[in-house]
Enzyme design. Structure first.
Site, mmCIF file in Angstrom:
data_model
loop_
_atom_site.group_PDB
_atom_site.id
_atom_site.type_symbol
_atom_site.label_atom_id
_atom_site.label_comp_id
_atom_site.label_asym_id
_atom_site.label_seq_id
_atom_site.Cartn_x
_atom_site.Cartn_y
_atom_site.Cartn_z
ATOM 1 N N SER A 88 0.861 -1.189 0.000
ATOM 2 C CA SER A 88 0.000 0.000 0.000
ATOM 3 C C SER A 88 0.889 1.228 0.000
ATOM 4 O O SER A 88 2.041 1.168 0.461
ATOM 5 C CB SER A 88 -0.849 0.004 1.282
ATOM 6 O OG SER A 88 -1.486 1.255 1.458
ATOM 7 N N TYR B 102 -0.382 -1.422 10.695
ATOM 8 C CA TYR B 102 -0.753 -1.536 9.282
ATOM 9 C C TYR B 102 0.378 -0.992 8.405
ATOM 10 O O TYR B 102 0.837 -1.664 7.470
ATOM 11 C CB TYR B 102 -2.063 -0.781 9.000
ATOM 12 C CG TYR B 102 -2.538 -0.930 7.565
ATOM 13 C CD1 TYR B 102 -3.123 -2.117 7.141
ATOM 14 C CD2 TYR B 102 -2.373 0.104 6.636
ATOM 15 C CE1 TYR B 102 -3.541 -2.272 5.823
ATOM 16 C CE2 TYR B 102 -2.788 -0.045 5.331
ATOM 17 C CZ TYR B 102 -3.381 -1.231 4.916
ATOM 18 O OH TYR B 102 -3.779 -1.387 3.610
HETATM 19 N N1 LIG Z 1 -8.820 -0.314 0.571
HETATM 20 C C1 LIG Z 1 -7.715 0.404 0.422
HETATM 21 O O1 LIG Z 1 -7.737 1.648 0.410
HETATM 22 C C2 LIG Z 1 -6.384 -0.277 0.236
HETATM 23 C C3 LIG Z 1 -5.289 0.493 -0.198
HETATM 24 C C4 LIG Z 1 -4.062 -0.102 -0.391
HETATM 25 C C5 LIG Z 1 -3.908 -1.458 -0.169
HETATM 26 N N2 LIG Z 1 -4.980 -2.190 0.255
HETATM 27 C C6 LIG Z 1 -4.770 -3.612 0.486
HETATM 28 O O2 LIG Z 1 -5.547 -4.334 -0.448
HETATM 29 C C7 LIG Z 1 -5.827 -5.637 0.077
HETATM 30 C C8 LIG Z 1 -7.305 -5.913 -0.047
HETATM 31 O O3 LIG Z 1 -7.990 -5.004 0.799
HETATM 32 P P1 LIG Z 1 -9.469 -4.486 0.496
HETATM 33 O O4 LIG Z 1 -9.439 -3.020 0.544
HETATM 34 O O5 LIG Z 1 -10.011 -5.172 -0.689
HETATM 35 O O6 LIG Z 1 -10.176 -4.955 1.853
HETATM 36 P P2 LIG Z 1 -11.476 -5.853 2.116
HETATM 37 O O7 LIG Z 1 -12.582 -5.457 1.204
HETATM 38 O O8 LIG Z 1 -11.660 -5.792 3.588
HETATM 39 O O9 LIG Z 1 -10.986 -7.312 1.683
HETATM 40 C C9 LIG Z 1 -10.024 -8.000 2.420
HETATM 41 C C10 LIG Z 1 -9.918 -9.414 1.860
HETATM 42 O O10 LIG Z 1 -8.915 -10.107 2.597
HETATM 43 C C11 LIG Z 1 -9.457 -11.330 3.060
HETATM 44 N N3 LIG Z 1 -8.812 -11.730 4.306
HETATM 45 C C12 LIG Z 1 -8.617 -10.995 5.420
HETATM 46 N N4 LIG Z 1 -8.002 -11.724 6.366
HETATM 47 C C13 LIG Z 1 -7.804 -12.952 5.833
HETATM 48 C C14 LIG Z 1 -7.208 -14.147 6.307
HETATM 49 N N5 LIG Z 1 -6.688 -14.231 7.542
HETATM 50 N N6 LIG Z 1 -7.167 -15.215 5.480
HETATM 51 C C15 LIG Z 1 -7.678 -15.152 4.240
HETATM 52 N N7 LIG Z 1 -8.257 -14.040 3.725
HETATM 53 C C16 LIG Z 1 -8.315 -12.961 4.525
HETATM 54 C C17 LIG Z 1 -10.946 -11.084 3.219
HETATM 55 O O11 LIG Z 1 -11.653 -12.304 3.055
HETATM 56 P P3 LIG Z 1 -12.384 -13.107 4.211
HETATM 57 O O12 LIG Z 1 -12.786 -12.140 5.273
HETATM 58 O O13 LIG Z 1 -13.531 -13.771 3.499
HETATM 59 O O14 LIG Z 1 -11.343 -14.088 4.652
HETATM 60 C C18 LIG Z 1 -11.220 -10.184 2.013
HETATM 61 O O15 LIG Z 1 -11.437 -10.958 0.859
HETATM 62 C C19 LIG Z 1 -5.307 -5.628 1.526
HETATM 63 O O16 LIG Z 1 -4.030 -6.221 1.588
HETATM 64 C C20 LIG Z 1 -5.204 -4.139 1.831
HETATM 65 O O17 LIG Z 1 -4.296 -3.870 2.873
HETATM 66 C C21 LIG Z 1 -6.215 -1.644 0.448
#
Ligand SMILES: NC(=O)c1ccc[n+]([C@@H]2O[C@H](COP(=O)([O-])OP(=O)(O)OC[C@H]3O[C@@H](n4cnc5c(N)ncnc54)[C@H](OP(=O)(O)O)[C@@H]3O)[C@@H](O)[C@H]2O)c1
Length: 257
Positions: free
Chosen positions: A141, A154
């Site tokens: 990120s 984080y």
């Molecule tokens: N949103 C942002 O602004 C942003 C920006 C930069 C980077 N990111 C990164 O992008 C990635 C995806 O985030 P998102 O924004 O799409 O968040 P999200 O909508 O909360 O999705 C998170 C995903 O991770 C899975 N997950 C969480 N813990 C897990 C575990 N222990 N084992 C397996 N799966 C797990 C969840 O699935 P289940 O709960 O079904 O397991 C879900 O599919 C993350 O690494 C986040 O840090 C996000």
């Protein structure tokens, strides 16, 4: 470059689901993992409708043995996206210990549990159409460039995952593999929906996934976007830590999940 055999963690929602939908097409074989079965199945069904062959796996990325078994059993893999991640609220006076551990175990150990067996499996397969045996993309990120007092675990977990991915790309190239660090800015997902502070450059999950895939196809090691937020973050991170902390703590707090 069109990746045919792909494994994605955290594919039940947000960015991971967007990657799956973008990569779904006739001829594509997708391995999608997450913990929530119903949400994962809904994403898989949409991908099947687009013509892809899809296998789902209910798996927690913190479980090293289960992850290795899943990755090794997947067959050929052109691209593995270590996407699963968690954050925390920014409102606690101090991060709860359990949350700190959960964040590192998911965002860092979970990434290693995905990437390490993937690299070993890919090293033994023939090069694909782009000349590489396989690509591993680690979802970091832009937050990994800024040690924010509002989200220490984080930011630190994302910094570590990025540093590892970028450095490892140097040696993995020698065995015909690539490791990419994906560093998106703000994405409209469950992770950001309760953020009460301004989120400049907010992207849809689809746009974030598209830009990431374009960067991987272009062969970039670090894929950081959007550039104005990236540049601003790098400049802000150059402030002395005590001043940066005071500045960051002026932001309104995000409630805990
Ligand atoms: N949103 C942002 O602004 C942003 C920006 C930069 C980077 N990111 C990164 O992008 C990635 C995806 O985030 P998102 O924004 O799409 O968040 P999200 O909508 O909360 O999705 C998170 C995903 O991770 C899975 N997950 C969480 N813990 C897990 C575990 N222990 N084992 C397996 N799966 C797990 C969840 O699935 P289940 O709960 O079904 O397991 C879900 O599919 C993350 O690494 C986040 O840090 C996000």
């Amino acid at each position: 470059m069109r990746f045919a055999h792909v494994l994605i963690t955290g594919a039940s929602a947000g960015l991971g689901a967007a990657f799956a939908r973008l990569l779904a097409r006739p001829g594509a074989v997708l391995h999608l993992g997450a913990r929530r079965a119903a949400e994962l199945e809904a994403v898989a069904e949409a991908c099947r409708k687009a013509g892809a062959t899809v296998a789902t796996r209910r798996v927690d990325v913190r479980d090293a043995e289960a992850m290795a078994e899943w990755v090794r059993g997947a067959g050929r893999l052109d691209l593995v996206i270590a996407n699963a991640g968690v954050s925390a609220g920014t409102g606690e006076a101090q991060e709860q210990d359990a949350r700190v551990r959960l964040i590192f175990e998911t965002n860092l150990t979970g990434v290693l549990n995905t990437a390490l067996p993937a690299l070993e499996a890919m090293a033994a397969q023939a090069p694909g159409a782009d000349g590489w045996r396989g690509h591993v993309a680690v979802v970091s990120s832009i937050a990994g460039f800024l040690p924010a007092a509002t989200a220490p675990a984080y930011c630190a977990s994302k910094a570590a995952a990025r540093a590892w991915a970028e450095a490892r790309d140097g040696t993995e190239r020698r065995r015909g593999l690539r490791v990419h660090a994906l560093c998106p800015g703000f994405i409209r997902t469950a992770m950001t929906e309760n953020n009460p502070f301004p989120m400049p450059g907010m992207m849809s999950p689809e746009e974030a996934a598209r830009r990431a895939l374009a960067g991987i196809a272009a062969g970039r090691t670090r894929i950081a976007y959007p550039w104005p937020l990236y540049a601003l973050t790098r400049l802000t991170a150059a402030l002395p830590p005590a001043l940066l902390n005071r500045l960051m703590l002026l932001a309104p707090a995000k409630p805990a999940d």
